[in-house]
Design a protein around this motif. Sequence first.
Motif, PDB file in Angstrom:
ATOM      1  N   PHE A   1      -5.245   5.405   2.471  1.00 37.90           N
ATOM      2  CA  PHE A   1      -4.162   4.477   2.781  1.00 37.90           C
ATOM      3  C   PHE A   1      -4.751   3.328   3.589  1.00 37.90           C
ATOM      4  O   PHE A   1      -5.108   3.494   4.758  1.00 37.90           O
ATOM      5  CB  PHE A   1      -3.066   5.187   3.581  1.00 37.90           C
ATOM      6  CG  PHE A   1      -1.846   4.341   3.822  1.00 37.90           C
ATOM      7  CD1 PHE A   1      -0.799   4.355   2.927  1.00 37.90           C
ATOM      8  CD2 PHE A   1      -1.744   3.532   4.944  1.00 37.90           C
ATOM      9  CE1 PHE A   1       0.347   3.586   3.145  1.00 37.90           C
ATOM     10  CE2 PHE A   1      -0.627   2.749   5.172  1.00 37.90           C
ATOM     11  CZ  PHE A   1       0.426   2.775   4.270  1.00 37.90           C
TER      12      PHE A   1
ATOM     13  N   THR B   1      -7.726   6.857  -2.843  1.00 40.84           N
ATOM     14  CA  THR B   1      -6.850   7.847  -2.196  1.00 40.84           C
ATOM     15  C   THR B   1      -6.603   7.536  -0.724  1.00 40.84           C
ATOM     16  O   THR B   1      -5.753   8.155  -0.089  1.00 40.84           O
ATOM     17  CB  THR B   1      -7.450   9.256  -2.321  1.00 40.84           C
ATOM     18  OG1 THR B   1      -8.733   9.278  -1.713  1.00 40.84           O
ATOM     19  CG2 THR B   1      -7.572   9.659  -3.796  1.00 40.84           C
TER      20      THR B   1
ATOM     21  N   CYS C   1       0.607   4.060  -2.996  1.00 45.65           N
ATOM     22  CA  CYS C   1       0.316   5.473  -2.732  1.00 45.65           C
ATOM     23  C   CYS C   1       1.514   6.379  -2.981  1.00 45.65           C
ATOM     24  O   CYS C   1       1.343   7.597  -3.112  1.00 45.65           O
ATOM     25  CB  CYS C   1      -0.153   5.641  -1.285  1.00 45.65           C
ATOM     26  SG  CYS C   1      -1.727   4.841  -0.915  1.00 45.65           S
TER      27      CYS C   1
ATOM     28  N   HIS D   1      -4.703   3.696  -8.912  1.00 45.38           N
ATOM     29  CA  HIS D   1      -5.742   4.532  -8.293  1.00 45.38           C
ATOM     30  C   HIS D   1      -7.080   4.368  -9.010  1.00 45.38           C
ATOM     31  O   HIS D   1      -7.945   5.240  -8.921  1.00 45.38           O
ATOM     32  CB  HIS D   1      -5.312   6.001  -8.276  1.00 45.38           C
ATOM     33  CG  HIS D   1      -4.248   6.300  -7.275  1.00 45.38           C
ATOM     34  ND1 HIS D   1      -2.934   5.953  -7.463  1.00 45.38           N
ATOM     35  CD2 HIS D   1      -4.311   6.900  -6.042  1.00 45.38           C
ATOM     36  CE1 HIS D   1      -2.222   6.330  -6.399  1.00 45.38           C
ATOM     37  NE2 HIS D   1      -3.030   6.901  -5.529  1.00 45.38           N
TER      38      HIS D   1
ATOM     39  N   GLU E   1       0.822  -1.196   0.000  1.00 45.51           N
ATOM     40  CA  GLU E   1       0.000   0.000   0.000  1.00 45.51           C
ATOM     41  C   GLU E   1       0.866   1.259   0.000  1.00 45.51           C
ATOM     42  O   GLU E   1       0.515   2.267  -0.637  1.00 45.51           O
ATOM     43  CB  GLU E   1      -0.934   0.000   1.209  1.00 45.51           C
ATOM     44  CG  GLU E   1      -1.943   1.143   1.235  1.00 45.51           C
ATOM     45  CD  GLU E   1      -3.055   1.001   0.209  1.00 45.51           C
ATOM     46  OE1 GLU E   1      -4.057   1.729   0.323  1.00 45.51           O
ATOM     47  OE2 GLU E   1      -2.930   0.164  -0.718  1.00 45.51           O
TER      48      GLU E   1
END
Length: 494
Positions: A402, A400, A351, A391, A347
Amino acid sequence: MIPMFHADFRDLVNDERIHRVLFLFLIGTYVYTEVKSWWHILLRPLYVKIISMLSDYRSGKYYKPWGPTTPIVIVSTKKQIAELSEAPCLSQRAVYADMFGFKHTMNKLEHNTSNNKVIRTRLYSRLLQVNGPVHLDALYPHLLNQFDINLERELRGGRVVNGGISLPIAQTARRLVSKLMSLMFFGEALSLDEEFSSALLRYPQDMVKCMAAFQVAPSFMSPVIHAVLTNRGEAMHLIQKRLFQCIGSGLSNQNEADKIQLHTILYNIIALTSSSEYWNADLLSQSLLGIWFAASHQPWMNLHFVILELCERKEWQRKLRQELEQHVPLDYKRLEQLPLLDGFIKETVRCNPLDTLAIRRKALEPYTFSDGSLSVPSGATVCVSAYDLMHNPQTYPDPTAFNPSRYLLKEPNSQQRKFTEVSETYPIWGYGSLACPGRFHASLAMKMVISQLLLKYDLSLENENSSTRWSWETFAMPYQNTRVILKEHGLQTM
């Protein structure tokens, strides 16, 4: 009085110093007049451009200021991505060779060709992907010992802050990962050689510095730029010379203890190519340079962002520590069976992608995709938008946010939850036959650092408001002065 005045005046007129002053004054007046006339035409726009670039740099943004020289084509469907990955005339090697200047940074490596692509791919896959996990399992105790020694060295160089030890994240991550990867690649003897070890650390930094400089300078300046930034390729030549000597001497002269030597990449690449007519010592040493750059550069940068996320998310430090403590003593197999650890790393990278574009290929000749949707001119770069794919709300709900737990929703035997997965929805490792074969080595280096730090320390930023990253074109770059505080969590039995 009058004759004396005439004499003084005559001396003044004949004084060479006065002549020089008058000459410089006239030249200065001329230059000033010319500069003033050109100011609004040429110099003022250039001045504004430079000020704008400096402002962007200070704001954490930077980019190629003169615009792209070749078009970029983006593909997005699974079929297109598969074709992009495998088309013979769409070269992975060539696009990165242009970006990093392999002609200079990898000692005249030939790259604008697809010749012998299958031979190279098969070797790398067997060496790193097929046999790699077995060797990593055997190397784990030695890697752990190496890590403990080098972490202690880093701590001795840190500073005491708020009851803990403050360390610069970027430099610490780079050194720790480089030491681990060095042992995986070359074994203990070469890893402990300070001159060789220093060159291994400097070489990826040289590559990145050259990449940045090559983007803003005319191509004819590349040899000079490379010579200045890398001290005439000192680290590159030292590494290649040592590797050439090791490869040329074969397996019989490997002096290291079998328990480590037999599991190193260097030993096994010699063993796998001993009967090959294609592979020679020079080509193997060049190839190892390329693999080393990829293997040592990306892991520490990803690790940098993992540490930042851990500092921001204290609750995940507790969750991951609990998972780790349930599986001590840790080894390679246990580290590969920790879903929360995999999810958190995965993750973080989703991101914080190091590059918002992925699976880059250079068209060595004009190419049209089989569905007729895209025609690519020769010399163009074809790639996918890693950011958009990672995304996509259809693949990653609430993209968006986390949320490392999103990967726990997969079926128990599904590989989609693993950080080392290869998928068109998670393209950081590439795709198809050219997917990064060294991803298991990179993943292990990151997991070892994270797990050992979490078992021993609580992590926090020294300055919560410090800048953590900047960007160059599509690349995310860590700031060098961001610091983490390691405060002892408690003694753990390993």
